[in-house]
Design a protein around this motif. Structure first.
Motif, PDB file in Angstrom:
ATOM      1  N   ALA A 105      13.354  14.224 -59.103  1.00 10.20           N
ATOM      2  CA  ALA A 105      13.422  13.893 -60.526  1.00 10.20           C
ATOM      3  C   ALA A 105      12.086  14.142 -61.217  1.00 10.20           C
ATOM      4  CB  ALA A 105      13.846  12.435 -60.704  1.00 10.20           C
ATOM      5  N   LYS A 106      10.986  13.782 -60.546  1.00  7.50           N
ATOM      6  CA  LYS A 106       9.658  13.973 -61.134  1.00  7.50           C
ATOM      7  C   LYS A 106       9.352  15.450 -61.358  1.00  7.50           C
ATOM      8  CE  LYS A 106       7.635   9.769 -59.124  1.00  7.50           C
ATOM      9  NZ  LYS A 106       6.681   9.243 -58.113  1.00  7.50           N
ATOM     10  N   ILE A 107       9.733  16.279 -60.393  1.00  2.35           N
ATOM     11  CA  ILE A 107       9.479  17.719 -60.515  1.00  2.35           C
ATOM     12  C   ILE A 107      10.257  18.299 -61.694  1.00  2.35           C
ATOM     13  CG2 ILE A 107       9.810  19.965 -59.410  1.00  2.35           C
ATOM     14  CD1 ILE A 107       9.335  18.521 -56.715  1.00  2.35           C
ATOM     15  N   LEU A 108      11.533  17.931 -61.793  1.00  2.00           N
ATOM     16  CA  LEU A 108      12.350  18.460 -62.887  1.00  2.00           C
ATOM     17  C   LEU A 108      11.878  17.933 -64.238  1.00  2.00           C
ATOM     18  CD1 LEU A 108      15.976  18.513 -61.434  1.00  2.00           C
ATOM     19  CD2 LEU A 108      14.218  20.280 -61.416  1.00  2.00           C
ATOM     20  N   ASP A 109      11.380  16.714 -64.239  1.00  3.71           N
ATOM     21  CA  ASP A 109      10.823  16.169 -65.476  1.00  3.71           C
ATOM     22  C   ASP A 109       9.613  16.991 -65.918  1.00  3.71           C
ATOM     23  OD1 ASP A 109      10.672  13.999 -67.526  1.00  3.71           O
ATOM     24  OD2 ASP A 109       8.740  13.636 -66.564  1.00  3.71           O
ATOM     25  N   LYS A 110       8.790  17.397 -64.954  1.00  2.76           N
ATOM     26  CA  LYS A 110       7.625  18.240 -65.261  1.00  2.76           C
ATOM     27  C   LYS A 110       8.062  19.592 -65.821  1.00  2.76           C
ATOM     28  CE  LYS A 110       4.201  15.594 -63.744  1.00  2.76           C
ATOM     29  NZ  LYS A 110       3.129  15.091 -64.652  1.00  2.76           N
ATOM     30  N   LEU A 111       9.240  20.053 -65.379  1.00  2.00           N
ATOM     31  CA  LEU A 111       9.753  21.334 -65.866  1.00  2.00           C
ATOM     32  C   LEU A 111      10.362  21.212 -67.259  1.00  2.00           C
ATOM     33  CD1 LEU A 111      11.434  22.836 -62.662  1.00  2.00           C
ATOM     34  CD2 LEU A 111       9.317  23.578 -63.764  1.00  2.00           C
ATOM     35  N   GLY A 112      10.560  19.969 -67.706  1.00  4.70           N
ATOM     36  CA  GLY A 112      11.034  19.766 -69.071  1.00  4.70           C
ATOM     37  C   GLY A 112      12.529  19.595 -69.235  1.00  4.70           C
ATOM     38  N   VAL A 113      13.227  19.109 -68.188  1.00  2.25           N
ATOM     39  CA  VAL A 113      14.660  18.859 -68.359  1.00  2.25           C
ATOM     40  C   VAL A 113      14.862  17.722 -69.361  1.00  2.25           C
ATOM     41  CG1 VAL A 113      15.267  19.646 -66.046  1.00  2.25           C
ATOM     42  CG2 VAL A 113      14.776  17.235 -66.424  1.00  2.25           C
ATOM     43  N   SER A 114      16.002  17.747 -70.014  1.00  2.90           N
ATOM     44  CA  SER A 114      16.293  16.716 -71.012  1.00  2.90           C
ATOM     45  C   SER A 114      16.542  15.368 -70.356  1.00  2.90           C
ATOM     46  CB  SER A 114      17.510  17.128 -71.847  1.00  2.90           C
ATOM     47  OG  SER A 114      17.310  18.411 -72.408  1.00  2.90           O
TER      48      SER A 114
END
Length: 217
Positions: A105-114
């Motif tokens: 989740a943290k990685i995808l958050d860094k990628l800018g997922v909504s």
């Protein structure tokens, strides 16, 4: 109505496609497995056998024109990350991704997922919560210590109008829906003159600790 693409037809992805379609939304389903595509094809506007790990393939499918893309590929994590990265680079407006771990989740958050979803974790939490507190019929966490619960009316409340109970002031909760299981009648935001019956199911929202006090009545 907004358009959707669902990448990955796991059980979660399949049912998401079907439910969105039943609500009238245009849905494109994408998976590398032709059998899964054949299974979902009757229920969606478009179903495509494609490898979402290929950026050019995503472009050719017109992902940038889709309002919301849901990545339900959870494992392997690197595949989920790669697909999400490509969607961001293509310019997809809104990306929702299924995740397996907090680090994922943290990685995808860094990628800018909504937003991210933990289907297995969230369902397990919901079931555990209702099992532990057997009076509950259903439970939905709103986060930040707030929840929505569905339960029968406490026996002490039966035969009394809501105005007399004054639950908002007495218990710091709000009854938002009352369902009569005998008549199937549903009352949204019931008025103070509503008298509770033993056939009523209450849907209430409030802080977890306040709702727990009501459950103990």
């Amino acid at each position: 109505m907004r358009s959707f693409a669902v990448i990955g037809l796991s059980s979660f992805g399949y049912h998401l496609c079907k439910n969105l379609s039943e609500l009238g939304a245009p849905v494109m389903a994408i998976d590398v497995d032709a059998e899964k595509i054949d299974d979902i094809k009757p229920f969606v506007q478009k179903a495509v056998v494609a490898d979402a790990k290929d950026k050019d393939t995503l472009k050719s499918l017109g992902m940038e024109d889709i309002d919301v893309v849901v990545v339900t590929v959870g494992e392997p994590i690197e595949v989920s990350i790669l697909i999400t990265l490509y969607l961001r680079e293509i310019g997809v407006k809104e990306i929702i991704a299924k995740v397996i771990t907090e680090d994922h989740a943290k990685i995808l958050d860094k990628l800018g997922v909504s937003s991210v979803v933990f289907p297995e974790r969230d369902m397990a939490k919901r079931i555990a919560y209702t099992l532990r507190r057997s009076i509950l019929l259903d439970y939905v966490s709103l986060g930040e210590g707030y929840s929505i619960v569905e339960m029968g009316a406490p026996s002490d409340w039966l035969g009394k109008p809501l105005a007399a109970l004054d639950v908002r002031r007495q218990y710091n909760i709000q009854i938002i829906v009352i369902k009569d299981v005998l008549s199937d009648k549903v009352v949204i935001i019931p008025g103070g003159d509503y008298v509770l019956k033993d056939s009523d199911i209450l849907v209430m929202v409030g802080r977890d600790e306040d709702l727990e006090q009501v459950e103990k009545l």
